[in-house]
Structure formats: C-alpha cells, structure tokens
Design an enzyme around this catalytic site. Structure first.
Site, mmCIF file in Angstrom:
data_model
loop_
_atom_site.group_PDB
_atom_site.id
_atom_site.type_symbol
_atom_site.label_atom_id
_atom_site.label_comp_id
_atom_site.label_asym_id
_atom_site.label_seq_id
_atom_site.Cartn_x
_atom_site.Cartn_y
_atom_site.Cartn_z
ATOM 1 N N ASP A 112 0.791 -1.241 0.000
ATOM 2 C CA ASP A 112 0.000 0.000 0.000
ATOM 3 C C ASP A 112 0.821 1.287 0.000
ATOM 4 O O ASP A 112 0.305 2.362 0.320
ATOM 5 C CB ASP A 112 -0.952 0.016 1.211
ATOM 6 C CG ASP A 112 -2.103 -0.952 1.039
ATOM 7 O OD1 ASP A 112 -2.650 -1.000 -0.084
ATOM 8 O OD2 ASP A 112 -2.440 -1.652 2.000
ATOM 9 N N ASP A 172 -6.466 -3.503 -6.632
ATOM 10 C CA ASP A 172 -6.147 -2.222 -5.980
ATOM 11 C C ASP A 172 -4.676 -1.839 -6.168
ATOM 12 O O ASP A 172 -4.321 -0.657 -6.189
ATOM 13 C CB ASP A 172 -6.419 -2.278 -4.474
ATOM 14 C CG ASP A 172 -7.611 -3.125 -4.065
ATOM 15 O OD1 ASP A 172 -7.953 -4.059 -4.803
ATOM 16 O OD2 ASP A 172 -8.178 -2.873 -3.004
HETATM 17 N N1 GLY Z 1 -7.405 -1.105 -1.044
HETATM 18 C C1 GLY Z 1 -8.430 -1.530 -0.187
HETATM 19 C C2 GLY Z 1 -9.798 -1.150 -0.614
HETATM 20 O O1 GLY Z 1 -10.055 -0.683 -1.684
HETATM 21 O O2 GLY Z 1 -10.675 -1.350 0.173
#
Ligand code: GLY
Length: 390
Positions: A112, A172
């Site tokens: 992330d 993501d």
């Molecule tokens: N990256 C986590 C979400 O979109 O919830």
C-alpha cells in the site's frame, strides 16, 4: 425553427445542470475539513500514534496509525484543498499531516505504499518541490520494489491471509504503480518503471474476465508464476464485480496510459469504463452499489468511494478521448455525489462525503464516510477545474 431552438435551449440547460458547482463544492469541503481538524484535536490520541482519520464507527471518529493503508488520504485531501483554494492555511496543515507518515518509507510489509506515500508526499512534492518529499518518494519506491517477484511479474499485495494465498495480488495494487513511475522520473533509474509496466501487464493478462470486469484477488504460485486461484475478498462473490475493484482498474489503466502512452492500457481503461456504464445494475445516478452483482440490487448499500474514484479517472480519460462522453459522465457523477451523498454540513465529524462501503462481507464500514472517498472526490474536482480552465 422555434421548436429546434427550444430543443437546443433544453439540451443546453440539462448539460449545464450536470456540471459540478465548483464554488459550492469547495465551500462545503472547506467547512467540513475545518470541522475535521477540530475533531482530530479532540480525539483520544494520547500517545499520538494515530495520524489520520479513516471513518466513523458508531458515530465516533476512527483515527489510524501510519501503517494503515488509508493513512495518506487525509493529508492528500489537505493538499487538494490547498490546490483548489490557494489558501496557505491548507498547505501548513497538509505539511503537518504529511510529515506523520514518513516512517512508512521503510515499511516493506505491504503493497500500500502508493496509497500512503503518493497521496501525501506525492501531492506535496508536486505542489511544493520540497527536496525532502522527493527523498521520501524515492526511498518508498525502493522499499515497494522489494515486493516484486520477477517470476510472477507482479508486486505481492498482502502478507496476511497466507493460509489462503501464497502470493496474492489485488486489483487495488494498480494504484501503487504511480509512485514507481514517479520514482523513475525523479531518479533516472528505469528499474521502477519496468516493475510498474510488468505489474500492469501481468494484471492485464490475469485479472480480467472476457467482459473486462475484474476479479479482486489473483493467487499466484510464487515459484512458477502460474495463476492458482481467482477470488474476492471485499466483493460479494469470487465471480462478482466488486464496485471499487472496477474503479481501481479504470483508474489504474488510465494512469498507466498517461505514464507510458501504451495504447493497450488506454484500450483497457475504455473497456473497463464500458463494462461499468453498460452494466444493468448501474443506477441512474451513476453511484454504484457496493458490488454490481450483489443479491438485493436496489436495496444494497452504495459505494460513493467507488463513484469518486471512477469520476476522477473519467476526467483524466476524457483528456485522451475526442468526444465528451467520459467528461459528461464524470460531471453527472459529481453532480449526484454533491446533491445526494454529501455529508450534511456540520455533521459526520467533518468527512466531506457519506454513504461509502469498505468491506460489506465482513460487515465492516457499510454505508459510512470513508476518507478515500473524500480524497478522490477532491482530486476529481481538481481535474475538472484543470479541464475547464484549459
Ligand atoms: N485497497 C483496499 C480497498 O479498496 O478497500
């Protein structure tokens, strides 16, 4: 002739009516963010390890530590408010909250990094050229690159859930590539660019169904690079189209086209947009239900965060297109969000938007404000403003 004029008057008026009201949106965001700052000041945070607001839990403000994937969005929101208002107060607040995330540049335990560091330091660097921010971006890219597996050709997303996946990659993760593209531009080291392109290509090959919807999680064999599983984590079912996942896909390939000019990324973004906007369960106001295939459509919660990500991506995609379709759709989404999904002024502890959904299957963050909805909404406003001013 008269009928034709009336037709053009009505058509013109309805197009005008679909445009976001920038001034009103900035006034509302300013009011809410002032409230948020005062709520953060009042929150129970004795050890000061909690650095950023994420959501409301039972009406109470939830702050998170810098390691949380959402820690960079509030400072990013402050940078966008600075950009939209040119008021130095927001710059000072943005600098303060951005500094709290710096230690994440060493955190190799998650993918992330882009969400955390690029939304905060990335925007800060874009707007200030502070050399310290540049250093943080470069160090973060170096840390993120350690998660790349050349056999798979992708960056590993999670270290958790190792009982289920050996090498999980979630859609993501496309958003983290922007940090890598920037690191190559800043350092001249093409290694980051190559990792980003490899990840985008691997994801393009394995994450999409024939209709251009995306799975959420692909489980790879880290030794062979083979796809082992295709699943969901936050969506309704493995085979469903989780709304925010589709939004990440649209945003990710639009951004990859900007950075590489590879036409296959542009085609992918357009195909994903087509999937989203031709889906039978896309509501008339263009704010998706949390999953396009959720079982009780029309009574399912919406996900305003997905709408905000889609709107922001569409504004960028509209600049690579020679018709107004993406621009008009983004405008309509922004208008809907402002009219129906804004926090009522003075409520929600200062979050700008309401009615997002984080993870419905675990009954977590359902129909609540989420900081990343606010972030992508303000980003969309910045993009809208730049388009109409150019
Ligand atoms: N990256 C986590 C979400 O979109 O919830």
């Amino acid at each position: 002739m008269r009928i034709v004029s009336i037709f053009f008057f009505i058509a013109g008026f309805s197009t005008y009516a679909q445009k976001p009201n920038l001034k009103r949106a900035i006034t509302h965001a300013t009011h809410q963010t002032n409230l948020m700052l005062s709520e953060i000041g009042k929150a129970d945070n004795e050890s000061e390890t909690l650095v950023s607001p994420r959501t409301l839990v039972d009406g109470k403000l939830k702050l998170v530590a810098s390691k949380d994937w959402t820690s960079g969005f509030f400072s990013g929101t402050l940078w966008y408010l600075f950009e939209l208002s040119n008021n130095d107060k927001w710059k000072a607040e943005a600098q303060k909250f951005t500094a709290k995330i710096e230690q994440e540049k060493y955190n190799a335990k998650t993918h992330d990094m882009g969400f955390k560091v690029y939304c905060s330091f990335g925007n800060g660097y874009r707007l200030t050229r502070d050399p310290q921010y540049r250093e943080v971006i470069l160090h973060s890219a170096k840390t993120l690159a350690t998660r790349f597996n050349p056999k798979v050709g992708a960056i590993r997303s999670w270290d958790h859930s190792s009982d289920k996946w050996d090498f999980p990659v979630i859609i993501d993760n496309m958003l983290n590539l922007e940090l890598l593209f920037e690191a190559t531009k800043l350092s001249g080291d093409s290694a980051y660019y190559k990792i980003a392109v490899s990840h985008a290509n691997t994801t393009l090959k394995n994450h999409f169904r024939a209709n251009y919807s995306t799975w959420h999680v692909i489980g790879y064999d880290p030794k062979t690079g083979e796809v082992v599983k295709r699943n969901t984590h936050q969506g309704y079912a493995d085979a469903s189209a989780w709304a925010r996942g589709q939004a990440w896909a649209l945003y990710g390939y639009t951004m990859c086209y900007r950075e590489t000019k590879d036409p296959k990324y542009l085609a992918q973004a357009k195909n994903v947009a087509n999937f989203i906007f031709t889906h039978k369960n896309m509501p008339a106001d263009f704010v998706p239900y949390w999953d396009f295939d959720a079982p009780n459509i029309t009574s399912e919660p919406r996900d305003v965060s997905a709408a905000a990500v889609i709107a922001s991506a569409l504004y960028e995609l509209s600049t690579y297109s020679n018709n107004n379709d993406y621009f008009n759709k983004a405008n309509k989404m922004m208008k809907s969000i402002a009219l129906k999904y804004n926090s009522i002024k003075g409520t929600n502890k200062g979050f700008i938007l309401d009615h997002s959904t984080g993870a419905k299957p675990s009954n977590s963050e359902v129909d609540v404000p989420l900081i990343y909805a606010d972030y992508y909404y303000l980003e969309a406003l910045v993009r809208y403003k730049n388009i109409v001013n150019n």
